[in-house]
Design a protein around this motif. Structure first.
Motif, PDB file in Angstrom:
ATOM      1  N   GLN A 801       0.940  -1.257   0.130  1.00  0.00           N
ATOM      2  CA  GLN A 801      -0.004  -0.278   0.097  1.00  0.00           C
ATOM      3  C   GLN A 801       0.885   1.135   0.046  1.00  0.00           C
ATOM      4  O   GLN A 801       1.741   1.335   0.741  1.00  0.00           O
ATOM      5  CB  GLN A 801      -0.986  -0.018   1.293  1.00  0.00           C
ATOM      6  CG  GLN A 801      -2.090  -1.088   1.271  1.00  0.00           C
ATOM      7  CD  GLN A 801      -3.127  -0.719   0.520  1.00  0.00           C
ATOM      8  OE1 GLN A 801      -3.377   0.676   0.166  1.00  0.00           O
ATOM      9  NE2 GLN A 801      -4.227  -1.362   0.352  1.00  0.00           N
ATOM     10  N   TRP A 802       0.582   2.318  -0.557  1.00  0.00           N
ATOM     11  CA  TRP A 802       1.209   3.368  -0.754  1.00  0.00           C
ATOM     12  C   TRP A 802       1.380   4.021   0.449  1.00  0.00           C
ATOM     13  O   TRP A 802       2.365   4.487   0.902  1.00  0.00           O
ATOM     14  CB  TRP A 802       0.548   4.558  -1.899  1.00  0.00           C
ATOM     15  CG  TRP A 802       0.892   6.006  -1.726  1.00  0.00           C
ATOM     16  CD1 TRP A 802       0.595   6.979  -1.327  1.00  0.00           C
ATOM     17  CD2 TRP A 802       2.437   6.484  -2.088  1.00  0.00           C
ATOM     18  NE1 TRP A 802       1.476   7.977  -1.340  1.00  0.00           N
ATOM     19  CE2 TRP A 802       2.812   7.617  -1.897  1.00  0.00           C
ATOM     20  CE3 TRP A 802       3.402   5.403  -2.620  1.00  0.00           C
ATOM     21  CZ2 TRP A 802       3.765   8.412  -2.185  1.00  0.00           C
ATOM     22  CZ3 TRP A 802       4.698   6.254  -2.807  1.00  0.00           C
ATOM     23  CH2 TRP A 802       4.790   7.632  -2.691  1.00  0.00           C
ATOM     24  N   LYS A 803       0.256   4.154   1.601  1.00  0.00           N
ATOM     25  CA  LYS A 803       0.427   4.810   2.753  1.00  0.00           C
ATOM     26  C   LYS A 803       1.470   4.081   3.556  1.00  0.00           C
ATOM     27  O   LYS A 803       2.136   4.813   4.485  1.00  0.00           O
ATOM     28  CB  LYS A 803      -0.903   4.674   3.541  1.00  0.00           C
ATOM     29  CG  LYS A 803      -1.484   3.413   3.744  1.00  0.00           C
ATOM     30  CD  LYS A 803      -2.929   3.417   4.381  1.00  0.00           C
ATOM     31  CE  LYS A 803      -3.301   1.863   4.671  1.00  0.00           C
ATOM     32  NZ  LYS A 803      -4.679   2.042   5.586  1.00  0.00           N
ATOM     33  N   LYS A 824      -0.688  -0.815  -4.638  1.00  0.00           N
ATOM     34  CA  LYS A 824      -2.158  -0.203  -4.355  1.00  0.00           C
ATOM     35  C   LYS A 824      -1.987   1.139  -3.938  1.00  0.00           C
ATOM     36  O   LYS A 824      -1.406   1.830  -3.251  1.00  0.00           O
ATOM     37  CB  LYS A 824      -2.909  -1.221  -3.175  1.00  0.00           C
ATOM     38  CG  LYS A 824      -3.297  -2.357  -3.717  1.00  0.00           C
ATOM     39  CD  LYS A 824      -3.961  -3.157  -2.561  1.00  0.00           C
ATOM     40  CE  LYS A 824      -4.103  -4.537  -2.852  1.00  0.00           C
ATOM     41  NZ  LYS A 824      -2.884  -5.419  -2.866  1.00  0.00           N
ATOM     42  N   ASP A 825      -2.940   2.060  -4.446  1.00  0.00           N
ATOM     43  CA  ASP A 825      -3.104   3.363  -4.357  1.00  0.00           C
ATOM     44  C   ASP A 825      -1.867   4.358  -4.403  1.00  0.00           C
ATOM     45  O   ASP A 825      -1.640   5.390  -3.956  1.00  0.00           O
ATOM     46  CB  ASP A 825      -3.652   3.671  -2.859  1.00  0.00           C
ATOM     47  CG  ASP A 825      -4.858   3.050  -2.615  1.00  0.00           C
ATOM     48  OD1 ASP A 825      -5.817   3.020  -3.539  1.00  0.00           O
ATOM     49  OD2 ASP A 825      -5.304   2.302  -1.544  1.00  0.00           O
ATOM     50  N   PHE A 826      -0.957   3.985  -5.348  1.00  0.00           N
ATOM     51  CA  PHE A 826       0.269   4.714  -5.623  1.00  0.00           C
ATOM     52  C   PHE A 826      -0.164   5.772  -6.417  1.00  0.00           C
ATOM     53  O   PHE A 826      -1.119   5.877  -7.270  1.00  0.00           O
ATOM     54  CB  PHE A 826       1.332   3.694  -6.328  1.00  0.00           C
ATOM     55  CG  PHE A 826       2.213   3.057  -5.412  1.00  0.00           C
ATOM     56  CD1 PHE A 826       3.524   3.253  -5.501  1.00  0.00           C
ATOM     57  CD2 PHE A 826       1.692   2.025  -4.524  1.00  0.00           C
ATOM     58  CE1 PHE A 826       4.370   2.502  -4.555  1.00  0.00           C
ATOM     59  CE2 PHE A 826       2.591   1.463  -3.569  1.00  0.00           C
ATOM     60  CZ  PHE A 826       4.012   1.492  -3.715  1.00  0.00           C
ATOM     61  N   PRO A 827       0.683   6.913  -6.167  1.00  0.00           N
ATOM     62  CA  PRO A 827       0.326   8.365  -7.098  1.00  0.00           C
ATOM     63  C   PRO A 827       1.031   8.293  -8.376  1.00  0.00           C
ATOM     64  O   PRO A 827       0.656   9.363  -9.238  1.00  0.00           O
ATOM     65  CB  PRO A 827       1.304   9.239  -6.261  1.00  0.00           C
ATOM     66  CG  PRO A 827       2.338   8.613  -5.863  1.00  0.00           C
ATOM     67  CD  PRO A 827       1.911   7.018  -5.403  1.00  0.00           C
ATOM     68  N   SER A 829       1.408   5.378 -12.097  1.00  0.00           N
ATOM     69  CA  SER A 829       1.010   3.996 -12.651  1.00  0.00           C
ATOM     70  C   SER A 829       2.162   3.109 -12.332  1.00  0.00           C
ATOM     71  O   SER A 829       3.177   3.274 -12.090  1.00  0.00           O
ATOM     72  CB  SER A 829       0.817   4.081 -14.395  1.00  0.00           C
ATOM     73  OG  SER A 829       1.058   2.866 -14.781  1.00  0.00           O
ATOM     74  N   ASP A 841       3.295  15.322  -6.471  1.00  0.00           N
ATOM     75  CA  ASP A 841       2.303  14.737  -5.763  1.00  0.00           C
ATOM     76  C   ASP A 841       1.302  15.675  -5.357  1.00  0.00           C
ATOM     77  O   ASP A 841       1.352  16.648  -4.695  1.00  0.00           O
ATOM     78  CB  ASP A 841       2.537  13.967  -4.519  1.00  0.00           C
ATOM     79  CG  ASP A 841       1.750  13.042  -4.051  1.00  0.00           C
ATOM     80  OD1 ASP A 841       0.813  12.803  -4.667  1.00  0.00           O
ATOM     81  OD2 ASP A 841       1.880  12.666  -2.919  1.00  0.00           O
TER      82      ASP A 841
END
Length: 841
Positions: A801-803, A824-827, A829, A841
């Motif tokens: 996960q990006w977070k 997942k949920d990366f800023p 592609s 970002d």
């Protein structure tokens, strides 16, 4: 101003003689009187050269004296090199016996030193009649080179070109014409290439065309080179094809596709057949050709209609000020600090005539003087004198001022660009190796000569004298660079003034007896090299086979020899080593990409001064003779891409080695080969690139060897040829070096990172790259990383996960992602290759 060649060489030679005397080298004791006399003479000469006021008005006698001084300095450098090499090897008893076989060395060297000191004294008398030394000739000298500019502040942003781009795009997207031919015409420095580049990278243009090809034509073009270049851009093999076959390949590669071809920097167009033939095979479905040129007739003769010729305007006052501010006030994000600088800057802009290249160059020059209005006034007066007296155009005047402001070492490095042909894309790696090999760049404190070389290159780029072609996204390190054709015109002129290169009317280099540096091209004859005894650097840029047997025994003063991708057969390789084994002063040898090279023979040990040996990409090289372990001065050994199974035992004796690439870990059971255990003796190693295979064995007594490399900054481990779990288990037990800043893991077939890859043990790590791995989890379970750059490629199983990544790597500011499907949920592609920067970002 004093000659940059003389000034830089005097300073370098003075430092070397001083160090030899202080360290009481054996040869300095043997020739103590002569070297002390040389040191005194060099100090006085350096002081005389500091009299810039009189040097700027030097008469013919002073010019002649400086020319003789250069010759004396080069001869002194040769003698000192011979002595330093002999002194290094005399420390080894086995070599001492070999070297003592030359009983006349002392006699010859003593005579040379006496002659050098006599000539130096004569030159000092000549110069002393016109130049005055300051009261103290032992003043402390220091210099500072700025680092690479921040990636967050990009001074290459264009100003005032949006209307130009939109106008040309309107022509390109017109569907009424099957094949558009568009010309961009204007004087040098106006921004023709910049407009084309902006179009070439435009989102709508990229979506419209199936194939996009950029070709640098230049003044000394050849039809064959241009068509081969087009075919290379289509990722086709060009070797062994004639023009007819190349045309056929181009036609096949573009068939049924919409293509954009940019022909950049066309000078003239007198031969029409090749162009007609090329256009005949291009697709006609809304394809486009853009031609940039200073000569409108050239564009028209290539089929451009007058209505499709765009003539860029110069920048208006507001646009000029905006562009100038980006460069001159880069330290304050383009904001002028006060009215005084604004008034001075706008006075300078009146002389630039709205030409972008002149504005960028003069702005970059002034950026380093942002705290000194008086220095800005001095530049304004010099700029005014050059342009008012019609000595130069505003562009050439700005370039010359920027060059004159360089430190002597940087001037010397800048002049090296003169031997490359127009629009040639220069490998920064190879260029800096040249600088190091010839001694133009020296290590400073804890920084290696290569690291200093990259700083020098960054400074030349920041002055707008060198352009970036390709660079690393994380920290901006330059991979490829080139120079503008007007910069080339300037440094060619200076190189001829300095009498170290000569050029014909077409700006092509020609051989003379005084040539110091040479780019050998197809049109030259090997036999003519016999008449160039002063050559110190030679770069081969030739597609035909080189006949090394014709120059055997010549070019004894060479320091740098770059034969990368040389077309040579096995017989030629034998002749090559017969020749280079006589080059006792050679310091840098690049044989990368020579496919006929299968073995490095025993004669390599004769190159006692060799410091850089580059063999990467020699795809048939299987053996290196053990005598390579005798090259005590070696600092770089690059074997990436060579199918060598193991290196010879004894490489640990190369105690000065700073970079080792292509090392394959072998089992301790294999005798007579270089073991991982020997690595611990390479205490100066900064870069280590190693390969692991199924046959590799890391013994218990080898697990901590990497931790003993206190200076190691870059470690790359490639396990592409490894499938054995036991081998990966051994890798997991390694103890990492404490100073590591960059780590590259490739084909690491485990679900978790090695235990030692954690923030606690790699507390200084700035960049982490993982490719082609079975990695599932990236979390280390430790305190947060200090990593600033991250590269993840082809990690199909990585679930992240990006977070969570933000939490683990709070300092992250640059990231490169490709084919990591479970992120997942990366800023950005995670499927196709994409780059993310924190400020975006």
């Amino acid at each position: 101003m004093p000659s940059p060649i003389v000034d830089a060489m005097v300073q370098t030679l003075t430092e070397q003689v001083f160090n030899a005397l202080v360290n009481q080298a054996q040869f300095s004791l043997e020739f103590s009187g002569q070297f002390k006399q040389m040191k005194t003479g060099l100090d006085l000469t350096k002081a005389l050269l500091a009299d810039t006021e009189n040097l700027n008005h030097k008469n013919e006698t002073v010019r002649a004296g400086l020319s003789i001084l250069k010759e004396v300095i080069y001869k002194a450098d040769d003698v000192l090199t011979d002595c330093l090499v002999r002194d290094e090897y005399m420390k080894d008893a086995s070599w001492a016996v070999y070297l003592l076989h030359d009983p006349f060395f002392s006699h010859r060297t003593g005579k040379k030193l006496r002659d050098i000191n006599r000539h130096m004294k004569e030159v000092e008398k000549t110069l002393g009649r016109f130049l005055k030394a300051p009261d103290s000739i032992y003043a402390d000298e220091s210099y500072h080179v700025r680092g690479i500019m921040s990636q967050d502040w990009n001074p290459t942003d264009t100003i005032g070109l949006d209307d130009d781009v939109e106008k040309i795009k309107g022509w390109m997207f017109d569907t009424t014409k099957p094949l558009h031919r568009i010309g961009i015409v204007g004087m040098g420095g106006l921004g023709k290439t910049t407009i084309s580049q902006k179009i070439f990278h435009d989102v709508k243009v990229l979506a419209h065309f199936d194939k996009m090809i950029w070709v640098c034509v230049s003044q000394s073009f050849s039809a064959e080179r241009i068509m081969r270049s087009i075919l290379e851009r289509l990722e086709e093999n060009v070797s062994g094809f004639g023009l007819t076959q190349i045309l056929s390949k181009i036609q096949g590669g573009l068939k049924g596709k919409r293509c954009l071809i940019v022909m950049d920097d066309v000078w003239s167009h007198t031969e029409v057949d090749w162009w007609t033939n090329l256009c005949s095979v291009l697709p006609k479905q809304n394809s486009c050709i853009i031609i940039t040129t200073r000569n409108e007739d050239a564009a028209i003769s290539m089929g451009v209609e007058s209505s499709q010729i765009h003539r860029p305007n110069t920048l208006n006052d507001d646009e000029s000020w905006s562009l100038f501010s980006k460069f001159a006030f880069s330290s304050s994000s383009g904001i002028c600090p006060d009215d005084q600088f604004e008034n001075l800057g706008k006075e300078l802009l009146k002389k630039c005539g709205g030409l972008p290249l002149a504005i960028k160059t003069i702005g970059s020059l002034l950026a380093s003087k942002i705290n000194s209005p008086s220095q800005w006034r001095d530049i304004l007066e010099s700029f005014h004198a050059l342009t008012t007296e019609r000595q130069a155009s505003s562009v050439m005047a700005s370039l010359r001022l920027s060059y004159d402001e360089l430190l002597p070492f940087l001037k010397q490095c800048m002049l090296c660009f003169s031997i490359y042909r127009e629009d040639f894309e220069i490998s920064a790696y190879q260029l800096i190796h040249w600088w190091v090999g010839e001694g133009l760049v020296q290590g400073k404190g804890s920084k290696t000569a290569v690291e200093v070389g990259y700083e020098y290159l960054a400074e030349l780029i920041s002055r707008c004298l060198v352009e970036i072609v390709e660079q690393r996204g994380f920290d901006g390190r330059v991979y490829k660079c080139k120079i503008h054709d007007m910069v080339r015109e300037m440094i060619i002129m200076i190189a001829e003034e300095e009498e170290f290169c000569s050029f014909n009317e077409q700006s092509r280099q020609k051989l003379t007896a005084n040539s110091r540096w040479l780019s050998f091209i197809d049109e030259m004859d090997e036999k003519s090299l016999k008449y160039c005894p002063k050559l110190r650097a030679m770069l081969l840029i030739s597609s035909r086979p080189f006949e090394f047997d014709r120059i055997s025994g010549f070019l004894r003063s060479l320091r740098m020899l770059d034969l990368s991708n040389c077309a040579v057969d096995e017989t030629g390789v034998k002749d090559l080593f017969n020749w280079i084994s006589s080059l006792k002063r050679l310091a840098s040898l690049n044989l990368s990409g020579i496919q006929a090279l299968k073995e490095v023979p025993s004669s390599i040990h004769k190159l006692l001064n060799l410091q850089l040996l580059i063999l990467n990409g020699c795809s048939h090289l299987e053996k290196i003779h053990p005598s390579i372990t005798n090259l005590k001065k070696l600092i770089i050994l690059d074997l990436v891409g060579c199918p060598i199974l193991y290196l010879p035992q004894g490489l640990g004796r190369l105690s000065y080695l700073q970079e080792l690439s292509g090392f394959k870990v072998a089992s301790q059971h294999r005798k007579q080969c270089f073991q991982l255990l020997e690595i611990k003796d390479l205490i100066h190693l900064r870069v280590l690139r190693m390969h692991i295979s199924d046959v590799a064995v890391i013994a218990d007594n080898e697990l901590d060897v990497l931790s003993q490399l206190k200076m190691l900054k870059v470690l790359a481990i490639d396990a592409e040829d490894c499938r054995e779990k036991d081998v990966f288990g051994m890798l997991d037990k390694l103890t990492p070096p404490p100073s590591l800043q960059e780590l590259y893991l490739k084909c690491y077939q485990r679900e978790t990172l090695p235990g030692w890859v954690n923030p606690k043990q790699l507390s200084r790590l700035k960049y982490l790259c993982i490719e082609n791995s079975d990695l599932v989890n990236l979390s280390s379970g430790h305190p947060a990383w200090k990593v600033e750059g991250l590269c993840l490629k082809y990690l199909m199983k990585l679930d992240l996960q990006w977070k969570d990544l933000e939490k683990d790597m709070p300092a992250l500011r640059y990231m490169e992602i490709s084919h990591c499907y479970k992120l997942k949920d990366f800023p950005c592609s995670v499927i196709e290759s994409e780059i993310w920067r924190k400020n975006q970002d």
